[in-house]
Motif scaffolding. Sequence first.
Motif, PDB file in Angstrom:
ATOM      1  N   THR A 112      35.050   9.223 -34.967  1.00 54.09           N
ATOM      2  CA  THR A 112      33.635   9.475 -35.409  1.00 54.09           C
ATOM      3  C   THR A 112      33.627   9.506 -36.896  1.00 54.09           C
ATOM      4  O   THR A 112      32.254   9.811 -37.394  1.00 54.09           O
ATOM      5  CB  THR A 112      32.970  10.337 -34.590  1.00 54.09           C
ATOM      6  OG1 THR A 112      33.681  11.659 -34.697  1.00 54.09           O
ATOM      7  CG2 THR A 112      32.875  10.223 -33.045  1.00 54.09           C
ATOM      8  N   LYS A 113      34.420   9.252 -37.517  1.00 56.74           N
ATOM      9  CA  LYS A 113      34.340   9.746 -39.192  1.00 56.74           C
ATOM     10  C   LYS A 113      33.921   8.412 -39.735  1.00 56.74           C
ATOM     11  O   LYS A 113      34.215   7.302 -39.164  1.00 56.74           O
ATOM     12  CB  LYS A 113      35.737  10.182 -39.676  1.00 56.74           C
ATOM     13  CG  LYS A 113      36.143  11.314 -38.793  1.00 56.74           C
ATOM     14  CD  LYS A 113      35.231  12.451 -38.958  1.00 56.74           C
ATOM     15  CE  LYS A 113      35.785  13.748 -38.001  1.00 56.74           C
ATOM     16  NZ  LYS A 113      34.564  14.798 -38.183  1.00 56.74           N
ATOM     17  N   THR A 150      20.272   9.312 -34.043  1.00 55.94           N
ATOM     18  CA  THR A 150      21.610   8.677 -34.017  1.00 55.94           C
ATOM     19  C   THR A 150      22.595   9.511 -33.523  1.00 55.94           C
ATOM     20  O   THR A 150      22.861  10.373 -34.278  1.00 55.94           O
ATOM     21  CB  THR A 150      21.913   8.209 -35.315  1.00 55.94           C
ATOM     22  OG1 THR A 150      20.812   7.560 -35.932  1.00 55.94           O
ATOM     23  CG2 THR A 150      23.095   7.232 -35.395  1.00 55.94           C
ATOM     24  N   GLY A 151      23.007   9.450 -32.275  1.00 55.51           N
ATOM     25  CA  GLY A 151      24.022  10.308 -31.628  1.00 55.51           C
ATOM     26  C   GLY A 151      23.083  11.899 -31.509  1.00 55.51           C
ATOM     27  O   GLY A 151      21.792  11.745 -31.237  1.00 55.51           O
ATOM     28  N   ASP A 152      23.580  12.817 -32.063  1.00 53.62           N
ATOM     29  CA  ASP A 152      23.375  14.084 -32.042  1.00 53.62           C
ATOM     30  C   ASP A 152      22.652  14.471 -33.611  1.00 53.62           C
ATOM     31  O   ASP A 152      22.051  15.496 -33.813  1.00 53.62           O
ATOM     32  CB  ASP A 152      24.047  15.285 -31.747  1.00 53.62           C
ATOM     33  CG  ASP A 152      25.196  15.388 -32.612  1.00 53.62           C
ATOM     34  OD1 ASP A 152      25.354  14.639 -33.700  1.00 53.62           O
ATOM     35  OD2 ASP A 152      25.986  16.247 -32.556  1.00 53.62           O
ATOM     36  N   HIS A 153      22.508  13.335 -34.450  1.00 48.38           N
ATOM     37  CA  HIS A 153      21.693  13.269 -35.803  1.00 48.38           C
ATOM     38  C   HIS A 153      20.260  13.048 -35.340  1.00 48.38           C
ATOM     39  O   HIS A 153      19.972  12.015 -34.741  1.00 48.38           O
ATOM     40  CB  HIS A 153      22.437  12.347 -36.540  1.00 48.38           C
ATOM     41  CG  HIS A 153      21.525  12.339 -37.995  1.00 48.38           C
ATOM     42  ND1 HIS A 153      20.714  11.484 -38.068  1.00 48.38           N
ATOM     43  CD2 HIS A 153      21.873  12.823 -39.061  1.00 48.38           C
ATOM     44  CE1 HIS A 153      20.116  11.743 -39.452  1.00 48.38           C
ATOM     45  NE2 HIS A 153      20.906  12.495 -39.814  1.00 48.38           N
ATOM     46  N   THR A 198      12.673  16.053 -42.004  1.00 48.35           N
ATOM     47  CA  THR A 198      13.816  16.781 -41.720  1.00 48.35           C
ATOM     48  C   THR A 198      14.749  16.130 -41.064  1.00 48.35           C
ATOM     49  O   THR A 198      14.844  15.334 -39.978  1.00 48.35           O
ATOM     50  CB  THR A 198      13.374  17.887 -40.822  1.00 48.35           C
ATOM     51  OG1 THR A 198      12.508  18.916 -41.273  1.00 48.35           O
ATOM     52  CG2 THR A 198      14.787  18.925 -40.423  1.00 48.35           C
ATOM     53  N   PHE A 199      16.127  15.997 -41.777  1.00 50.05           N
ATOM     54  CA  PHE A 199      17.170  15.350 -41.402  1.00 50.05           C
ATOM     55  C   PHE A 199      18.103  16.700 -40.767  1.00 50.05           C
ATOM     56  O   PHE A 199      18.307  17.377 -41.477  1.00 50.05           O
ATOM     57  CB  PHE A 199      18.135  14.581 -42.426  1.00 50.05           C
ATOM     58  CG  PHE A 199      17.200  13.479 -43.041  1.00 50.05           C
ATOM     59  CD1 PHE A 199      16.828  12.208 -42.440  1.00 50.05           C
ATOM     60  CD2 PHE A 199      16.432  13.941 -44.279  1.00 50.05           C
ATOM     61  CE1 PHE A 199      16.019  11.258 -43.259  1.00 50.05           C
ATOM     62  CE2 PHE A 199      15.763  12.954 -44.845  1.00 50.05           C
ATOM     63  CZ  PHE A 199      15.691  11.634 -44.226  1.00 50.05           C
ATOM     64  N   LYS A 200      18.817  16.393 -39.626  1.00 51.80           N
ATOM     65  CA  LYS A 200      19.406  17.481 -39.095  1.00 51.80           C
ATOM     66  C   LYS A 200      20.593  16.831 -38.152  1.00 51.80           C
ATOM     67  O   LYS A 200      20.513  15.991 -37.459  1.00 51.80           O
ATOM     68  CB  LYS A 200      18.656  18.437 -38.261  1.00 51.80           C
ATOM     69  CG  LYS A 200      19.499  19.826 -37.788  1.00 51.80           C
ATOM     70  CD  LYS A 200      18.203  20.691 -37.377  1.00 51.80           C
ATOM     71  CE  LYS A 200      18.786  22.131 -37.005  1.00 51.80           C
ATOM     72  NZ  LYS A 200      17.717  23.186 -36.656  1.00 51.80           N
ATOM     73  N   GLU A 201      21.869  17.687 -38.137  1.00 50.73           N
ATOM     74  CA  GLU A 201      22.944  17.093 -37.829  1.00 50.73           C
ATOM     75  C   GLU A 201      24.081  18.409 -37.536  1.00 50.73           C
ATOM     76  O   GLU A 201      24.446  18.935 -38.841  1.00 50.73           O
ATOM     77  CB  GLU A 201      23.817  16.167 -38.132  1.00 50.73           C
ATOM     78  CG  GLU A 201      25.142  15.709 -37.268  1.00 50.73           C
ATOM     79  CD  GLU A 201      25.758  14.397 -38.064  1.00 50.73           C
ATOM     80  OE1 GLU A 201      26.976  14.099 -37.359  1.00 50.73           O
ATOM     81  OE2 GLU A 201      25.110  13.639 -39.032  1.00 50.73           O
ATOM     82  N   GLU A 202      23.986  18.916 -36.320  1.00 46.59           N
ATOM     83  CA  GLU A 202      24.837  20.438 -36.408  1.00 46.59           C
ATOM     84  C   GLU A 202      24.286  21.320 -37.421  1.00 46.59           C
ATOM     85  O   GLU A 202      23.130  21.924 -37.656  1.00 46.59           O
ATOM     86  CB  GLU A 202      26.451  19.890 -36.485  1.00 46.59           C
ATOM     87  CG  GLU A 202      27.026  19.326 -35.417  1.00 46.59           C
ATOM     88  CD  GLU A 202      28.597  19.088 -35.567  1.00 46.59           C
ATOM     89  OE1 GLU A 202      29.067  19.555 -36.268  1.00 46.59           O
ATOM     90  OE2 GLU A 202      28.764  18.112 -34.410  1.00 46.59           O
ATOM     91  N   ASN A 203      25.141  21.610 -38.364  1.00 43.17           N
ATOM     92  CA  ASN A 203      24.901  22.741 -39.451  1.00 43.17           C
ATOM     93  C   ASN A 203      24.104  22.125 -40.677  1.00 43.17           C
ATOM     94  O   ASN A 203      23.777  22.944 -41.472  1.00 43.17           O
ATOM     95  CB  ASN A 203      26.083  23.478 -40.152  1.00 43.17           C
ATOM     96  CG  ASN A 203      26.691  24.368 -38.814  1.00 43.17           C
ATOM     97  OD1 ASN A 203      25.755  25.013 -38.130  1.00 43.17           O
ATOM     98  ND2 ASN A 203      28.036  24.452 -38.691  1.00 43.17           N
TER      99      ASN A 203
END
Length: 831
Positions: free
Chosen positions: A439-440, A176-179, A198-203
Amino acid sequence: MKPLVFISSLFAITSMGVVGQESLKPQINFRQYASSADLVYKTPVSTSEEGLPIGNGVMGTLQWTTPTSIRYQLNRTDVFGNNAESNNFYERHTDYCGGVGFIDIDFPNYNDLFSGNEFMQHLSCYTATIATKGKHVNTETFVWSDEDVMVMNVAYDESSPVVVHLRSLRPLITKTGDHSATSSLKNGEENTILLLQTFKEENFVCKTAVAVKIVGVPSKSRFANETDITLTTIPENGNDFQVYVASVASFNEDADVEKEAIQKLQRATGLGYDAVLSHHQQWWKAFWEKSFVKLHSNDGVAGKIMENYTYFQYVMGSSSRGTYAPKFNGMLWTTGGDLRKWGNLFWGANQSCYYNGLFPTNRMELMKPFFDMYSQMMPSLERAAVQQWDSKGIFIPETVGFDGLPELPDEIAKEMRDLYLLRKPWDERSDSFNEYAKTKMPFNSRWNWKQDEGWKDGAWHFSDKGGGPFGHVTHIFSRGAKIAYQYWLYYEYTQDKAWLRERAYPMIKGVAEFYRNFPHLKKERDGKYHIRHVNDNESVWDGHNTVEEISSMMGIFPVAIHAAEILNVDIDLREQWNEILVNLSPLPLSNAHPELNGKPVIFVRSLLPVLKGPASRVPDPNTMPVWFFDLYTLASTDQDMMQIAQNTFDAYFPTGINKDSPVYVLSKLPVVGAQLGRVDAVRYLVPNQIETRETEIMRNRMDLREGFQTTGVQRLGRAADALHHALCQSIPPSPGKETVIHLFPAWPKEWNAHFSLLARGNFLVSSKMENGIIEFVEVKSNSGLQCNLRNPWEKGKVSVYKNGRKVFDTSNRHISVPTKPGDLLLFVNNQ
């Protein structure tokens, strides 16, 4: 010698003292009591959401069946697909949390194993186990109280395959986007199968592992497809075998969750099934013995309340013992993956349904996740008070992520303050602010002014809700006061001074300081402090002296002052808080609204002006802050304000209260009615809330009031809160003052009740009413404070015993007895 007088077969009273038991607990068959809440299904469920719940407070699942299998979705309270900094879930209802994997126990050689007259599912609330029976199989399942391991014992009288499926919740790679959400299945040693996420988005990173092993019979693993790995066994000679399922979650990218999950399995299998089950049963035995509420009425209504009350205790014991609170919408009971309506944010009003009424149950461990979650996010709340509101202290929003509020870039924070505090016209907001907001997450209180416009030309569009920076939950500050007051109540119930110093006072002080420094709290020409440009819950936007905010300050400043006095700190702040308190504007009343002249004076939501919302309406029944902060109680001396409180309650029921009075899931009206001593509220509103017509109640006593994937019991939490106030109120005359215990203040005399509940001051109070007569009152003093009791027999003569010896007789309305830790008091009516 005077003859013995027997009181409810529990004590024998003589002229010399008391002959009898030290405590009432041995008189209660706790297995029988807890079993009143059991669920027994004679037919399979029609939907998975009706399954039976089991959990250990961190990890849990519903169990349901198909004709050939038993199914589970394993969930955890500490699994989140994204955190508060996410920029990829700007469309409502798209973020997710909780799920770690599907588990199926399949018996493929039979098409109708779990059907017909032989079918049965039985949830035992006393032992927190599920027994399931099919045509050739019996199983017992539980989630171990000591460890994140689910155990299933399988007795199968056929020598045909049994297949255990471990399935991922989604395709192996979802972006989902960069997620990203990635899953993998693998074989481990000794025929252990694993599912990793693993869930990952930026940090942000959240990792999970599920490990499954069959013990007692040989098994073989294989990949059924890319999202399904299996263990297959063929039991011989009808031997029992066990399936162990362990799970782990971590926000540490370097954590070896696979290794940790296997270690959990090894600890459980090393002990063996019987030992694990014994440990589990002992934990739940101790859980039930901490308090009880036994009820009976000839019409069956009181018994139905008891069943649901006891079931609520079971559900909370199964879902609220970790680091994070179970979310109101789904808890640990989702069955269709981890996507759920309302996403993964926490709504303060909804969470309060579960936690406001738990203190009297004497199960403080159930409150730990609630407090831990908010305490952990305090650094972000302190930063938000400054960045967003130009204040100090802490800002706790109504809706918030599990990790609080992210830091804002300085230029965005400055513009946000100017916009939200109305220093800058809304239509002059910058392009950079709009781009940042784009995007919030719109359910986050900080961005709740956003209105979805949908997808157009391949892009997501949004606008505002027509209130400028105001949205449903943008300018709510009372949630912070309500949460801080919960911290204070924990101290009141436990008398834990270390808790007050280390956990409660920083939160209480933080909220008091937020109000003191809030730019729109000012002393005006009338010499009173007014608060402007604030919401009243979700219904009033940009109000003036809203009932939520005024009552919150009336509650939080006195306890902040008293807590500081106990700890001997912040003398200067005490004086400043008190100056605001004594000069604070009164609660908004209907006599300020001309259209309500001539009617009984009531509390209303706001003074004018307001931007949006019914200012002259009675307070929101979901929150009722006027009563939450001990402002007007049965111990109050201000009878004029108590009459206004009674008038306000009556205003919700213009035709009176009866068996047809509707009560909604989130409503605090039953609680308020009980607090005000209204027997009709308990007789009708409590059962009506349990059986609410607002939403369908499923076979497992849960509902889907909030939409898809939102299984919960919010209404049962509200009803439990009301029940406690009806049976045993421990209340001060005003916030921070000395507590007085009131017994059966709103209890229908035609209903019998026997209870043991914790009161403020750390008093364990037990009493019994039968046929309208209070038979005795027993109070165990755990902390050695003075016990203040409103005479339960009004002006009747009362004999007071301490540790078996009579200390005095009295007919006073107010009875005070000094105690030491461990003292046992008995109050008996002598007339």
